[in-house]
Design an enzyme around this catalytic site. Structure first.
Site, PDB file in Angstrom:
ATOM      1  N   LYS A 174     -25.209  38.884 -47.050  1.00 14.47           N
ATOM      2  CA  LYS A 174     -26.246  38.538 -48.221  1.00 14.47           C
ATOM      3  C   LYS A 174     -27.306  37.531 -48.029  1.00 14.47           C
ATOM      4  O   LYS A 174     -28.213  37.892 -48.485  1.00 14.47           O
ATOM      5  CB  LYS A 174     -25.269  38.369 -49.552  1.00 14.47           C
ATOM      6  CG  LYS A 174     -24.986  36.697 -49.530  1.00 14.47           C
ATOM      7  CD  LYS A 174     -24.130  36.764 -50.669  1.00 14.47           C
ATOM      8  CE  LYS A 174     -23.414  35.317 -50.796  1.00 14.47           C
ATOM      9  NZ  LYS A 174     -24.042  34.103 -50.599  1.00 14.47           N
ATOM     10  N   ARG A 194     -22.082  31.926 -59.186  1.00 15.94           N
ATOM     11  CA  ARG A 194     -20.859  31.843 -58.445  1.00 15.94           C
ATOM     12  C   ARG A 194     -19.675  32.209 -59.405  1.00 15.94           C
ATOM     13  O   ARG A 194     -18.070  32.333 -59.083  1.00 15.94           O
ATOM     14  CB  ARG A 194     -20.602  30.652 -57.839  1.00 15.94           C
ATOM     15  CG  ARG A 194     -20.658  30.511 -56.370  1.00 15.94           C
ATOM     16  CD  ARG A 194     -20.549  31.423 -55.429  1.00 15.94           C
ATOM     17  NE  ARG A 194     -20.144  31.017 -53.998  1.00 15.94           N
ATOM     18  CZ  ARG A 194     -21.169  30.529 -53.001  1.00 15.94           C
ATOM     19  NH1 ARG A 194     -22.299  30.894 -53.332  1.00 15.94           N
ATOM     20  NH2 ARG A 194     -20.685  30.111 -52.049  1.00 15.94           N
ATOM     21  N   ARG A 212     -20.550  33.767 -36.775  1.00 20.91           N
ATOM     22  CA  ARG A 212     -21.985  33.447 -37.228  1.00 20.91           C
ATOM     23  C   ARG A 212     -22.326  32.049 -36.843  1.00 20.91           C
ATOM     24  O   ARG A 212     -21.425  31.169 -36.659  1.00 20.91           O
ATOM     25  CB  ARG A 212     -21.623  33.336 -38.950  1.00 20.91           C
ATOM     26  CG  ARG A 212     -22.678  33.206 -39.578  1.00 20.91           C
ATOM     27  CD  ARG A 212     -22.711  33.573 -40.997  1.00 20.91           C
ATOM     28  NE  ARG A 212     -22.024  32.718 -41.974  1.00 20.91           N
ATOM     29  CZ  ARG A 212     -21.864  32.881 -43.288  1.00 20.91           C
ATOM     30  NH1 ARG A 212     -22.483  33.942 -43.731  1.00 20.91           N
ATOM     31  NH2 ARG A 212     -21.194  32.295 -43.976  1.00 20.91           N
ATOM     32  N   ARG A 245     -21.108  26.518 -39.040  1.00 21.53           N
ATOM     33  CA  ARG A 245     -21.216  25.726 -40.281  1.00 21.53           C
ATOM     34  C   ARG A 245     -19.691  25.099 -40.596  1.00 21.53           C
ATOM     35  O   ARG A 245     -18.823  26.104 -40.270  1.00 21.53           O
ATOM     36  CB  ARG A 245     -21.412  26.517 -41.472  1.00 21.53           C
ATOM     37  CG  ARG A 245     -22.928  26.462 -41.840  1.00 21.53           C
ATOM     38  CD  ARG A 245     -23.656  27.433 -42.716  1.00 21.53           C
ATOM     39  NE  ARG A 245     -22.653  27.824 -43.781  1.00 21.53           N
ATOM     40  CZ  ARG A 245     -22.820  28.839 -44.580  1.00 21.53           C
ATOM     41  NH1 ARG A 245     -23.915  29.205 -44.499  1.00 21.53           N
ATOM     42  NH2 ARG A 245     -21.847  28.899 -45.827  1.00 21.53           N
ATOM     43  N   ARG A 289     -12.584  30.141 -49.061  1.00 18.46           N
ATOM     44  CA  ARG A 289     -13.684  30.429 -49.824  1.00 18.46           C
ATOM     45  C   ARG A 289     -13.616  31.855 -50.338  1.00 18.46           C
ATOM     46  O   ARG A 289     -14.178  32.331 -51.296  1.00 18.46           O
ATOM     47  CB  ARG A 289     -15.006  30.439 -49.001  1.00 18.46           C
ATOM     48  CG  ARG A 289     -15.359  28.945 -48.652  1.00 18.46           C
ATOM     49  CD  ARG A 289     -16.406  28.680 -47.401  1.00 18.46           C
ATOM     50  NE  ARG A 289     -17.585  29.320 -47.746  1.00 18.46           N
ATOM     51  CZ  ARG A 289     -18.379  29.817 -46.660  1.00 18.46           C
ATOM     52  NH1 ARG A 289     -17.776  30.019 -45.560  1.00 18.46           N
ATOM     53  NH2 ARG A 289     -19.626  30.260 -47.038  1.00 18.46           N
TER      54      ARG A 289
HETATM   55  P1  AMP Z   1     -23.021  29.531 -49.412  1.00 15.83           P
HETATM   56  O1  AMP Z   1     -23.768  29.287 -48.367  1.00 15.83           O
HETATM   57  O2  AMP Z   1     -23.583  30.269 -50.612  1.00 15.83           O
HETATM   58  O3  AMP Z   1     -21.573  30.142 -49.058  1.00 15.83           O
HETATM   59  O4  AMP Z   1     -22.881  28.331 -50.134  1.00 15.83           O
HETATM   60  C1  AMP Z   1     -22.177  27.216 -49.457  1.00 15.83           C
HETATM   61  C2  AMP Z   1     -21.445  26.264 -50.277  1.00 15.83           C
HETATM   62  O5  AMP Z   1     -22.295  25.579 -51.272  1.00 15.83           O
HETATM   63  C3  AMP Z   1     -20.168  26.729 -51.069  1.00 15.83           C
HETATM   64  O6  AMP Z   1     -19.107  26.741 -50.668  1.00 15.83           O
HETATM   65  C4  AMP Z   1     -19.887  25.561 -52.249  1.00 15.83           C
HETATM   66  O7  AMP Z   1     -19.371  24.660 -51.810  1.00 15.83           O
HETATM   67  C5  AMP Z   1     -21.396  25.610 -52.390  1.00 15.83           C
HETATM   68  N1  AMP Z   1     -22.287  26.389 -53.403  1.00 15.83           N
HETATM   69  C6  AMP Z   1     -23.206  27.350 -53.113  1.00 15.83           C
HETATM   70  N2  AMP Z   1     -23.647  27.708 -54.305  1.00 15.83           N
HETATM   71  C7  AMP Z   1     -22.791  27.366 -55.241  1.00 15.83           C
HETATM   72  C8  AMP Z   1     -22.664  27.898 -56.729  1.00 15.83           C
HETATM   73  N3  AMP Z   1     -23.494  28.519 -57.133  1.00 15.83           N
HETATM   74  N4  AMP Z   1     -21.920  26.941 -57.543  1.00 15.83           N
HETATM   75  C9  AMP Z   1     -21.050  25.991 -56.711  1.00 15.83           C
HETATM   76  N5  AMP Z   1     -21.227  25.631 -55.627  1.00 15.83           N
HETATM   77  C10 AMP Z   1     -21.854  26.256 -54.721  1.00 15.83           C
END
Ligand code: AMP
Length: 214
Positions: A13, A88, A122, A155, A166
């Site tokens: 995404k 989320r 990744r 990461r 996750r």
């Molecule tokens: P992502 O890159 O979107 O997978 O986000 C990485 C991390 O950021 C997630 O595992 C959460 O810890 C935090 N995070 C990102 N977006 C949100 C959200 N909308 N609500 C809460 N935590 C978030």
């Protein structure tokens, strides 16, 4: 257009969001990128959220929602935006409805097995946040960013035990949002288990169909 893109870890995404936002000339707003940037720069926000993101847990809704609200109030979001990683959970989706009206939620679907398989390849550029995959979307040379030649990294939250956590959160908390947007007739589902270009093509087709119906 006011859009959000949803999908489990490894659905691609983020990669799709970069391309779609560029083509539509709207800002790509990734909450994950905002958090990572703040952690890297050791800001107040970074200090607050580090523990959550590093452990694959969600940052508290109040913090996340406030950041998105503030970002969407800027001028460059007037003619549209593409949210990536927000909302989320249902609480965030309901909060978003109070300050912005989405046109469409794009769901990029892949199975859990595919998700784990993909995430292990990744890599991310620590400087510009560009995302690569060593098999599906490799950098031009070695493990270095094409744009700034930085060494790419895995990461912290892409490590195997964090991936499982996750995915669990995605199924429990994020999937209910899909039903929420289906009810509002604002949902399109895209098969994410296809080549990157084909996924982009399918998303653009869905957006064209949406626009044609207006
Ligand atoms: P992502 O890159 O979107 O997978 O986000 C990485 C991390 O950021 C997630 O595992 C959460 O810890 C935090 N995070 C990102 N977006 C949100 C959200 N909308 N609500 C809460 N935590 C978030």
């Amino acid at each position: 257009m006011k859009l959000t893109i949803l999908g489990p870890q490894g659905s691609g995404k983020g990669t799709q969001a970069q391309v779609i936002a560029k083509n539509l000339k709207i800002p790509h707003i990734s909450t994950g990128d905002i958090f990572r940037e703040n952690i890297k720069n050791d800001t107040e926000l970074g200090k607050k959220v580090r523990e959550y993101t590093n452990n694959g847990r969600l940052v508290p809704d109040e913090i996340t929602t406030e950041i998105v609200k503030d970002r969407l109030s800027r001028d460059d979001c007037k003619s549209g935006f593409l949210l990536d990683g927000f909302p989320r959970n249902l609480k965030q989706a309901r909060a978003l409805d109070k300050f912005a009206e989405l046109d469409l939620a794009i769901e990029v679907y892949i199975s859990d097995d595919e998700s784990v398989k993909r995430i292990s390849g990744r890599r991310t550029c620590p400087k510009c946040s560009k995302v690569y995959h060593m098999v599906f979307n490799p950098p031009k040379s070695g493990e270095f960013c094409d744009d700034d030649n930085e060494s790419l990294v895995v990461r912290d939250d892409d490590k195997p035990e964090k991936i499982r956590k996750r995915l669990e959160i995605y199924h429990d908390q994020t999937e209910p949002i899909i039903a929420y947007y289906i009810e509002q007739d604002k949902h399109v589902k895209i098969n994410g288990e296809q080549p990157i270009e084909k996924v982009t093509e399918d998303i653009e087709k869905a957006l064209d169909e949406f626009k044609a119906e207006l």
